[in-house]
Write an enzyme that holds these catalytic residues in place. Structure first.
Site, mmCIF file in Angstrom:
data_model
loop_
_atom_site.group_PDB
_atom_site.id
_atom_site.type_symbol
_atom_site.label_atom_id
_atom_site.label_comp_id
_atom_site.label_asym_id
_atom_site.label_seq_id
_atom_site.Cartn_x
_atom_site.Cartn_y
_atom_site.Cartn_z
ATOM 1 N N LYS A 27 -0.748 -15.253 -16.878
ATOM 2 C CA LYS A 27 -0.490 -16.140 -18.323
ATOM 3 C C LYS A 27 -1.968 -17.158 -18.531
ATOM 4 O O LYS A 27 -2.453 -18.093 -19.270
ATOM 5 C CB LYS A 27 0.017 -17.247 -17.967
ATOM 6 C CG LYS A 27 1.151 -18.019 -19.623
ATOM 7 C CD LYS A 27 2.135 -18.890 -18.806
ATOM 8 C CE LYS A 27 3.815 -17.768 -19.285
ATOM 9 N NZ LYS A 27 4.609 -18.814 -19.014
ATOM 10 N N ARG A 97 4.854 -24.625 -17.312
ATOM 11 C CA ARG A 97 5.594 -22.750 -17.325
ATOM 12 C C ARG A 97 4.811 -21.944 -15.846
ATOM 13 O O ARG A 97 3.529 -22.442 -15.590
ATOM 14 C CB ARG A 97 4.910 -21.865 -18.725
ATOM 15 C CG ARG A 97 5.538 -22.953 -20.147
ATOM 16 C CD ARG A 97 4.542 -22.458 -20.840
ATOM 17 N NE ARG A 97 5.039 -22.876 -23.047
ATOM 18 C CZ ARG A 97 6.701 -22.217 -22.641
ATOM 19 N NH1 ARG A 97 7.192 -21.194 -22.413
ATOM 20 N NH2 ARG A 97 6.660 -22.902 -24.883
ATOM 21 N N GLY A 106 10.927 -14.362 -17.144
ATOM 22 C CA GLY A 106 11.862 -14.761 -17.510
ATOM 23 C C GLY A 106 12.300 -15.176 -15.938
ATOM 24 O O GLY A 106 13.573 -15.438 -15.534
ATOM 25 N N MET A 108 10.927 -16.997 -13.340
ATOM 26 C CA MET A 108 10.555 -18.083 -12.609
ATOM 27 C C MET A 108 11.037 -19.341 -14.341
ATOM 28 O O MET A 108 11.370 -18.581 -14.480
ATOM 29 C CB MET A 108 9.667 -18.217 -12.054
ATOM 30 C CG MET A 108 8.791 -17.601 -11.359
ATOM 31 S SD MET A 108 7.338 -17.411 -10.391
ATOM 32 C CE MET A 108 6.536 -16.384 -11.486
ATOM 33 N N ARG A 339 -0.285 -11.381 -23.643
ATOM 34 C CA ARG A 339 -0.676 -10.758 -21.475
ATOM 35 C C ARG A 339 0.168 -9.067 -22.243
ATOM 36 O O ARG A 339 0.350 -9.085 -23.148
ATOM 37 C CB ARG A 339 1.076 -11.379 -21.100
ATOM 38 C CG ARG A 339 2.427 -10.470 -21.677
ATOM 39 C CD ARG A 339 3.240 -11.635 -20.649
ATOM 40 N NE ARG A 339 5.030 -11.245 -21.044
ATOM 41 C CZ ARG A 339 5.825 -12.361 -20.781
ATOM 42 N NH1 ARG A 339 5.704 -12.956 -19.752
ATOM 43 N NH2 ARG A 339 6.936 -12.487 -21.441
ATOM 44 N N HIS A 457 19.887 12.692 4.758
ATOM 45 C CA HIS A 457 19.723 14.427 3.555
ATOM 46 C C HIS A 457 19.817 14.203 2.030
ATOM 47 O O HIS A 457 19.488 14.694 1.485
ATOM 48 C CB HIS A 457 20.934 14.813 4.719
ATOM 49 C CG HIS A 457 21.485 16.059 4.202
ATOM 50 N ND1 HIS A 457 22.409 15.991 3.506
ATOM 51 C CD2 HIS A 457 20.961 17.252 4.409
ATOM 52 C CE1 HIS A 457 22.587 17.691 2.286
ATOM 53 N NE2 HIS A 457 21.512 18.425 3.453
ATOM 54 N N ARG A 627 6.862 25.717 6.746
ATOM 55 C CA ARG A 627 6.936 24.932 7.808
ATOM 56 C C ARG A 627 7.822 25.952 8.939
ATOM 57 O O ARG A 627 9.331 26.721 7.787
ATOM 58 C CB ARG A 627 7.419 24.088 7.362
ATOM 59 C CG ARG A 627 7.797 22.759 9.119
ATOM 60 C CD ARG A 627 8.758 21.816 8.729
ATOM 61 N NE ARG A 627 10.044 21.316 8.232
ATOM 62 C CZ ARG A 627 10.012 20.163 7.400
ATOM 63 N NH1 ARG A 627 9.683 19.233 7.478
ATOM 64 N NH2 ARG A 627 11.264 20.389 7.536
ATOM 65 N N GLU A 758 2.637 15.013 13.277
ATOM 66 C CA GLU A 758 3.635 13.838 12.892
ATOM 67 C C GLU A 758 3.881 12.786 14.375
ATOM 68 O O GLU A 758 5.373 12.404 14.047
ATOM 69 C CB GLU A 758 5.420 14.193 12.158
ATOM 70 C CG GLU A 758 5.325 15.707 13.364
ATOM 71 C CD GLU A 758 6.189 16.632 12.226
ATOM 72 O OE1 GLU A 758 6.695 16.182 11.132
ATOM 73 O OE2 GLU A 758 6.832 18.152 12.156
ATOM 74 N N SER A 777 -1.597 19.356 7.908
ATOM 75 C CA SER A 777 -0.846 18.715 6.718
ATOM 76 C C SER A 777 0.286 17.561 7.798
ATOM 77 O O SER A 777 1.093 17.216 8.852
ATOM 78 C CB SER A 777 0.767 19.480 6.449
ATOM 79 O OG SER A 777 1.266 18.721 4.871
ATOM 80 N N ASP A 782 8.041 11.537 9.814
ATOM 81 C CA ASP A 782 8.256 11.288 11.730
ATOM 82 C C ASP A 782 6.848 10.508 11.962
ATOM 83 O O ASP A 782 7.223 9.731 13.146
ATOM 84 C CB ASP A 782 8.439 12.653 12.269
ATOM 85 C CG ASP A 782 9.067 13.152 12.283
ATOM 86 O OD1 ASP A 782 10.314 12.509 12.065
ATOM 87 O OD2 ASP A 782 9.788 14.256 11.679
ATOM 88 N N CYS A 845 2.403 15.632 3.612
ATOM 89 C CA CYS A 845 3.157 16.599 2.514
ATOM 90 C C CYS A 845 4.572 15.885 3.286
ATOM 91 O O CYS A 845 6.152 16.620 2.524
ATOM 92 C CB CYS A 845 4.044 18.399 3.689
ATOM 93 S SG CYS A 845 4.190 17.975 5.269
ATOM 94 N N TYR A 865 -5.396 17.533 -0.425
ATOM 95 C CA TYR A 865 -4.746 17.551 -1.600
ATOM 96 C C TYR A 865 -3.198 16.412 -0.946
ATOM 97 O O TYR A 865 -3.136 16.428 0.379
ATOM 98 C CB TYR A 865 -4.328 18.549 -0.973
ATOM 99 C CG TYR A 865 -3.448 19.626 0.033
ATOM 100 C CD1 TYR A 865 -2.259 19.294 0.251
ATOM 101 C CD2 TYR A 865 -4.382 20.157 1.057
ATOM 102 C CE1 TYR A 865 -1.190 19.723 1.048
ATOM 103 C CE2 TYR A 865 -3.018 21.046 1.757
ATOM 104 C CZ TYR A 865 -1.808 20.637 2.251
ATOM 105 O OH TYR A 865 -1.418 21.219 3.514
#
Length: 889
Positions: A27, A97, A106, A108, A339, A457, A627, A758, A777, A782, A845, A865
């Site tokens: 602001k 403000r 809105g 604060m 803004r 899960h 895997r 991992e 990967s 883990d 992954c 990737y």
């Protein structure tokens, strides 16, 4: 460090200057920018975010130096305005403000009309009229009492309502000067009733107002907003002290809020609302119905034309759709704030494309303008209006899988399947899910659990299927016997029964009572396809998918996936009750020396081969990373209790073994800490027949597809490797299986073998592992768990939320990668792995593969990737492009 405290609005700023926004808040920085552009901005100054940081570090005390700086800054405004703060003859009033570097609308506090007291208000009345003066005074009394002194807002509203009711008035604006003077008296009595009084010293009002705005940085709603929107790392809020201008000076005055484009659909039009004879809070309070902004053209034609010119200029200057607040005082337009406007996903897409077509931004800037959450909205069903159901929210859990789901409440997988078979939509509610629930999870519209985290899960399966899921709702209590869900509301226990309607917002984690209306995702005119073509040209990272079925693979490919980065073979075992039964027979056969053992393995191989063939065909020509079996064997078993007892009896009968022997075998699988126990490659080493079965299924499926003319690129991934000897053991089995299948089928299948990084030891030994592995990967779920030494299944519900709220951790490390610690492990593995093998393929992954902030890090460290769930593929593509564009800059 020198604290920068005060910046007048007239001071220069530069468009898009991040440092200025961090210092002045959005602001304050934009007020400087509007003033620099020559717009009519009420004079004022910004107290910087550095002061807020100092304020909270010093226990909520304003620095002594600040008070003198504020007096000097006010003197500058007085000279500019020809008025004086606290002077009854030439009164000058201020607003204070908030304004953080990231917009938190809105969240604060604000206080208006500071500087009025019993003496000044009479001078105000003499200058501007009694009604106007008393209207401003009652507003100050109410806002100051509420925001600064903590007097309940309702105490003031009760007095206001009583006066209007006595006079038969509907709106505040209908009260005359006498009514308002009486109201001021009643408001003062409210102060007395609460043991408070309005300071008569204007400077004390100013200091207390500034103090209150700084304090509001840490009020519950502001904290919650930052948690939900993952806003971290800010110093605090700035405070903008601005000369008051008055929209409540009669019919030639007013106030409003508008957007330069429609925030719902992106249409290029001035969109907003306006109120005659009102101050700013009246527009959003809902007490009076505002007029559409276009009606200003009828009631204030010259002002409307000026507003259109101002907002058009601002949008061109800021190069984005603007959200603008303004006030008209006796026929003069003042610009109070601008803004970048909040918008829906549909609007974000359209605005980005049209701004590029208009020549205001480049294609790269258009790509960066669309946020990942916008694509989430476009790719998942959403509720029609989230504001309308706010009163029906009963609790909030972990937003485990985005989207909206509505269904009848059921408490078991069997019931979910039965109800769904009858054509009913259901929401499956469980303490936590297990493989037993797979059928019901698939049948349900959404999944709700009382326990479990973002990688539980329920969460992982739901995301893979694109089903909304809310996890870890510990405030809910399930009574499975009574088939009820119990929660507390307003101090009373409330019961929901099986069959009652509930709704889940998987994007926010809200659980809502009732059947809330849904709308289907809409992408008009191929805008998404056009934007994604720009996205794919900009990104460096390839985007693969985590997919376990041919159906998942096809969805992912449709969404632009360039292959499969993680096929979790255990999820294939969960697909049907028959498959789970075969796994259980295999487990029970182990060490029982039964002739049925190979039959169970052959049955599983048959299932796996069928699935792999389907996946290879769906991803024809693209790599498929598979895997090997990763979870502990006990995860294929039911929890202790009647279900476990029934399974033991069944297996004993099927295998011709004693009940005691079967129970001993299955109970022997239990581990104190299974996530660090017999799983991953350890399982394949202890039970090499499992690795052999899986590898053979992969190569047989690949050979079959190749014979049919398909193109197959299997990448076999060995999980949880920590030593080179573990890798050598599994490599020998895999290579032997490849040779055996080639000899039997006459087809040489091209393949790669790699490992998941991992375990911290694997990251440290990456240089040696790269001598054996053709790719790495990173399994960051883990890796995070083991680097931090915390349980990913328990930590979120037990203490991580407290850590993030209290600032011990900026973000949940299972949600956004911990760059400093876990990220360092990734960097070490990248550097050491590529030092051994420069062309080593590297990917991710884990769950972080779909998180935009984490993707930025993966791009930076040079991964090839990322892999994520099928429905998050477009989001990962966007995040990868944005990371590449930012890196270029």
């Amino acid at each position: 460090m020198t604290i920068r405290r005060i910046y007048p609005f007239s001071r220069g700023n530069s468009d898009g200057n991040k440092a200025m926004k961090e210092l002045l808040g959005g602001k304050g920085a934009n007020l400087c920018e509007m003033a620099r552009c020559g717009l009519n901005v009420p004079p004022g100054f910004t107290i910087t975010t550095e002061v807020c940081e100092e304020f909270h570090r010093c226990g909520g005390q304003l620095p002594d130096e600040l008070l003198e700086d504020v007096r000097k800054a006010v003197a500058g405004v007085e000279a500019e305005m020809g008025l004086k703060f606290g002077d009854a003859n030439a009164p000058l009033l201020f607003s204070v403000r908030s304004g953080a570097a990231v917009s938190m609308p809105g969240m604060m506090d604000t206080v208006l009309n500071l500087g009025l007291n019993d003496q000044v208000v009479e001078g105000f009345a003499a200058k501007y009229g009694a009604r106007f003066a008393m209207d401003c005074y009652r507003r100050l009394l109410q806002m100051f009492g509420d925001v600064v002194l903590g007097i309940p807002h309702e105490a003031f509203e009760a007095k206001l309502t009583a006066i209007k009711a006595a006079k038969g008035l509907q709106f505040d604006v209908q009260m005359d000067a006498d009514d308002l003077r009486s109201l001021v008296g009643l408001y003062k009595q409210v102060y007395v009733d609460h043991g408070q009084e309005l300071p008569q010293d204007p400077w004390q009002q100013m200091y207390m107002g500034i103090n209150a705005v700084f304090k509001s940085w840490n009020i519950p709603r502001a904290i919650k907003y930052r948690e939900i929107n993952k806003i971290t790392g800010l110093k605090g809020t700035a405070v903008n002290v601005q000369t008051m201008v008055y929209g409540n000076m009669g019919d030639t005055s007013g106030t409003g809020v508008c957007f330069t484009r429609n925030p719902a659909n992106g249409e290029r039009e001035l969109f907003g609302e306006f109120l005659i004879n009102a101050q700013g809070e009246d527009v959003v309070a809902g007490i009076r119905t505002p007029m559409p902004i276009k009606h200003m053209a009828d009631v204030m034609p010259p002002i409307y034309a000026e507003l259109v010119a101002n907002t058009t200029m601002l949008e061109k200057h800021m190069k984005d759709m603007q959200d603008v607040e303004f006030t008209v005082q006796e026929g003069k337009l003042f610009m109070l704030q601008c803004r970048n406007g909040k918008r829906t996903g549909t609007a974000a897409l359209r605005i980005a494309l049209e701004l590029e077509a208009e020549g205001l931004i480049s294609k790269d800037e258009a790509v960066c303008m669309v946020e990942p959450r916008h694509l989430d909205q476009l790719l998942h069903p959403q509720f029609e209006d989230e504001k309308k159901y706010a009163k029906d929210v009963i609790t909030r859990g972990l937003a485990a899988s985005p989207g909206a789901a509505v269904g009848r409440l059921v408490f078991s997988a069997e019931e979910a399947e039965e109800w769904a078979a009858r054509g009913e939509r259901v929401v499956l509610c469980r303490h936590e899910t297990s493989p037993e629930d797979v059928g019901g999870m698939h049948a349900a519209q959404g999944i709700l659990t009382c326990r479990g985290g973002m990688t539980s899960h329920a969460a992982v399966v739901a995301r893979g299927w694109g089903k909304p899921c809310v996890c870890g709702c510990e405030a809910l209590h399930i009574d499975l016997k009574a088939k009820t869900l119990v929660y507390e509301a307003n101090g009373q226990e409330v019961i929901l029964n099986e069959g009652d309607w509930v709704s889940l917002n998987g994007t926010t984690g809200e659980v809502i009572v009732g059947q809330q209306p849904l709308r289907k995702p809409e992408v008009q005119g191929g805008n998404l396809g056009k934007l994604m073509s720009w996205v794919d040209k900009a990104r460096r990272l390839r985007v693969l998918t985590n997919a376990d079925t041919p159906e998942d693979a096809l969805v992912a490919r449709t969404n632009g996936a360039q292959g499969i980065g993680l096929c979790r073979t255990e999820h294939m075992f969960f697909a049907t009750h028959e498959r789970i039964a075969a796994v259980r027979r295999m487990i029970a056969e182990e060490e029982l020396d039964s002739s049925h053992k190979m039959e169970a393995l052959d049955e599983l191989k048959r299932y796996q081969r069928e699935d792999f063939e389907g996946i290879f065909k769906a991803m024809d020509g693209l790599p498929v990373t598979i895997r090997l079996l990763d979870p502990p064997l006990h995860e294929f078993l039911p929890q202790e209790g009647p279900a476990m007892e029934a399974l033991c009896r069944q297996l004993a009968e099927e295998l011709g073994a004693s009940l005691e022997r079967v129970e001993g075998r299955l109970n022997g699988l239990r581990e104190v800490n299974p996530m660090m126990g017999l799983r991953g490659c350890r399982l394949g080493i202890v039970h090499p027949e499992i690795t052999e079965m899986q590898a053979t299924a992969i190569f047989e499926a690949a050979a079959a597809v190749i014979k049919e003319g398909g193109h197959v690129h299997p990448h076999i991934m060995v999980p949880l490797v920590a030593t080179t000897d573990e890798m050598d053991h599994q490599l020998a089995i895999i290579h032997a299986a490849a040779k055996a299948v080639a000899a039997a089928s006459g087809v040489q299948v091209p393949y790669k073998v790699g490992t998941m990084i991992e375990v911290p030891r694997a990251a440290l030994q990456a240089g040696h592992l790269a001598e054996r592995a053709e790719f790495f990967s990173f399994g960051t779920n883990d890796l995070t768990q083991m680097t931090f030494g915390i349980s990913r299944d328990d930590a979120q519900a037990k203490f991580l939320s407290h850590y993030t709220r209290s600032g011990i951790l900026q973000t949940d490390p299972f949600d956004t990668l911990d760059v400093i610690g876990v990220g360092e492990m990734v960097k070490i593995a990248v550097e050491r792995g590529r030092a051994t093998k420069p062309n080593l393929e590297l990917g991710i992954c884990g769950e972080h593969g779909g998180d935009p902030a984490s993707i930025s890090f993966f791009n930076k460290v040079g991964l090839d990737y990322v892999s994520c769930s099928p429905l998050r593929v477009p989001i990962a593509r966007l995040a990868a492009a944005q990371a590449a564009i930012k890196a270029k800059k």
